[in-house]
Scaffold this active site. Structure first.
Site, PDB file in Angstrom:
ATOM      1  N   ASN A  54      13.416  15.846  25.426  1.00  9.94           N
ATOM      2  CA  ASN A  54      13.827  15.838  26.681  1.00  9.94           C
ATOM      3  C   ASN A  54      12.761  16.956  27.806  1.00  9.94           C
ATOM      4  O   ASN A  54      13.010  17.922  28.086  1.00  9.94           O
ATOM      5  CB  ASN A  54      15.108  16.257  27.280  1.00  9.94           C
ATOM      6  N   GLU A 270      15.103   5.948  20.257  1.00  8.69           N
ATOM      7  CA  GLU A 270      14.009   5.963  19.184  1.00  8.69           C
ATOM      8  C   GLU A 270      12.937   5.848  19.936  1.00  8.69           C
ATOM      9  O   GLU A 270      12.439   4.908  20.705  1.00  8.69           O
ATOM     10  CB  GLU A 270      14.163   4.485  18.219  1.00  8.69           C
ATOM     11  N   LYS A 286      16.649   4.775  11.030  1.00 15.64           N
ATOM     12  CA  LYS A 286      17.549   3.951   9.803  1.00 15.64           C
ATOM     13  C   LYS A 286      18.510   4.709   9.264  1.00 15.64           C
ATOM     14  O   LYS A 286      18.340   5.776   8.520  1.00 15.64           O
ATOM     15  CB  LYS A 286      16.267   3.675   8.883  1.00 15.64           C
TER      16      LYS A 286
END
Length: 465
Positions: A54, A270, A286
């Site tokens: 962020n 992602e 994953k």
């Protein structure tokens, strides 16, 4: 097309250096109503719970050129382009290259938009042309000579501009920038509940076929997806949908794109590819498990995911695939895995995330990197070509922007892009999104279906608020 001749009209841009103007701090998401109606508006917003991601958000609008591709028809503004779109973009980006201002946010003018999953057909992958309800382009990219960049750490806003019109642009943007925050004073009628395109029985039949391919040794893993569709009421409020989704599902690679007849709302956790001064980063996801309201059960699920051999194996397959992809364009021995199987927390699910890094070769650029890795391995499977062949055979609908990538490539070769998951596409009277999961040899079809529903949960809720 004679590129140099056609681009002479923009020489005041590509012959000029970037300039920066400092503006007072505003939250980038709050400015959406101020700029949304501007042509080619895009908001990239860092809005997650993982502080490492962020740092920067960006707003762009009023592109001086727009590149679009659908099937094998490509245009730059109204000019038909007859060459491969990726090689064409590589040339154009180089034409507008510049030296960036140091110690400032990385996107200081460049291209931004989305590359849909089916645009992989221009990279040599065999993908059948499919149309289903929504007809959306394979690629839409704006060329931007002005960028609003938000540094969340410093609480600073920078306006980057290039060209002779910079002074006028700065004054116009300041006026919009100073507008008071608008509160949505109307609620469009709620749409019906989004419906899955596949029933669980139909989904299970597809997974059984994939497992048979796994036993035959054709693949090690395939990411199988399916869409949800919802009919939209008249004058549906896309801005409000974005605000709801980012509130209930904050994500570090959120995006809102408004290209006239198509709006894309992404709440992706992602990162696909980041390029910063030659340093490459990719962070595949994953491994997924639902959250629990009960704290003890929530912690138990987090531990189960972190220690599940199936999820670790699935994650490692994609790490190896991406190491191989990066090695095509990165310096020898520079590709490393500094982070493996990190647990990341989101409102409704936990994810396992790994990070792979490398150093780009000096004779390669952002487009070369993109070409080497697209589509992202986490949403194809391994080996990539075999997995994509099976996807094309079993998914009887286009993925569109989903499982493609949303982001920017700066004219200085900076880049940051997401994997377009948790992503909603809105056209005139229809909304859609896809969900999926990675299938391996010991996958349980019912469990995989439940994982897909867990991923769809907050997207469905966003439409119903």
């Amino acid at each position: 097309m004679n590129h140099s001749m056609d681009l002479n009209f923009y020489q005041d841009i590509y012959q000029s250096e970037v300039k920066v103007t400092l503006l007072p701090w505003r939250n980038p998401g709050d400015l959406l109503p101020c700029f949304d109606q501007m042509p080619g508006f895009i908001l990239f917003e860092s809005n997650g719970q993982e502080p490492i991601y962020n740092h920067y958000s960006f707003i762009v609008f009023n592109p001086f050129m727009v590149f679009k591709s659908h099937n094998h028809y490509h245009t730059l503004n109204d000019i038909i382009i007859k060459e491969n779109p990726y090689s064409f973009l590589k040339k154009i980006i180089q034409k507008f290259s510049f030296k960036p201002l140091p110690n400032l946010p990385p996107f200081q003018t460049g291209i931004a938009g989305f590359w849909g999953y089916e645009s992989a057909r221009f990279l040599g992958f065999t993908i059948e042309t499919k149309e289903l309800f929504q007809k959306t382009p394979d690629i839409v990219l704006g060329f931007y000579d002005q960028v609003l960049a938000f540094d969340h750490h410093k609480k600073s806003v920078y306006l980057f501009t290039r060209g002779n019109k910079a002074k006028l642009q700065i004054e116009a943007i300041k006026k919009r920038f100073d507008q008071p925050i608008k509160i949505f004073d109307y609620h469009s009628k709620k749409p019906s509940i989004p419906k899955a395109f596949l029933t669980e029985k139909e989904y299970t039949e597809k997974i059984d076929k994939i497992i048979s391919y796994l036993y035959q040794g054709q693949i090690y893993q395939t990411n199988f997806t399916f869409p949800f569709f919802v009919k939209l009421p008249e004058y549906y409020n896309a801005q409000r949908l974005y605000y709801i989704l980012k509130t209930i599902n904050p994500a570090p690679f959120s995006a809102y794109l408004n290209f006239d007849d198509i709006k894309i709302i992404s709440s992706s956790p992602e990162r696909f590819l980041k390029l910063d001064h030659g340093n490459v980063t990719t962070s595949p996801i994953k491994g997924t498990i639902p959250r629990h309201k009960n704290k003890n059960l929530d912690n138990k699920n987090a531990s189960l995911l972190q220690n599940n051999p199936k999820d670790q194996s699935e994650n490692l397959m994609i790490v190896d695939l991406l190491r191989n992809d990066l090695s095509k364009v990165c310096e020898d021995h520079s590709v490393t895995v500094p982070q493996l199987f990190k647990l990341e927390t989101y409102p409704s699910i936990f994810h396992l995330v790994s990070t792979i890094t490398g150093k780009l070769k000096e004779d390669k650029d952002a487009i070369d990197l993109f070409i080497a890795c697209f589509p992202g391995g986490s949403i194809t499977g391994a080996p990539k070509i075999s997995a994509m062949t099976i996807i094309d055979k079993l998914e009887h609908y286009p993925r569109g922007s989903y499982c493609g990538s949303i982001g920017y490539i700066g004219f200085d070769q900076s880049m940051d892009t997401n994997i377009a998951i948790r992503t909603i596409v809105l056209t005139k009277n229809l909304g859609s999104f896809h969900v999926g999961s990675g299938i391996v040899i010991d996958s349980n079809p019912h469990s995989e279906y439940e994982e897909c529903l867990a991923k769809a949960k907050l997207l469905i809720e966003a439409f119903q608020r």
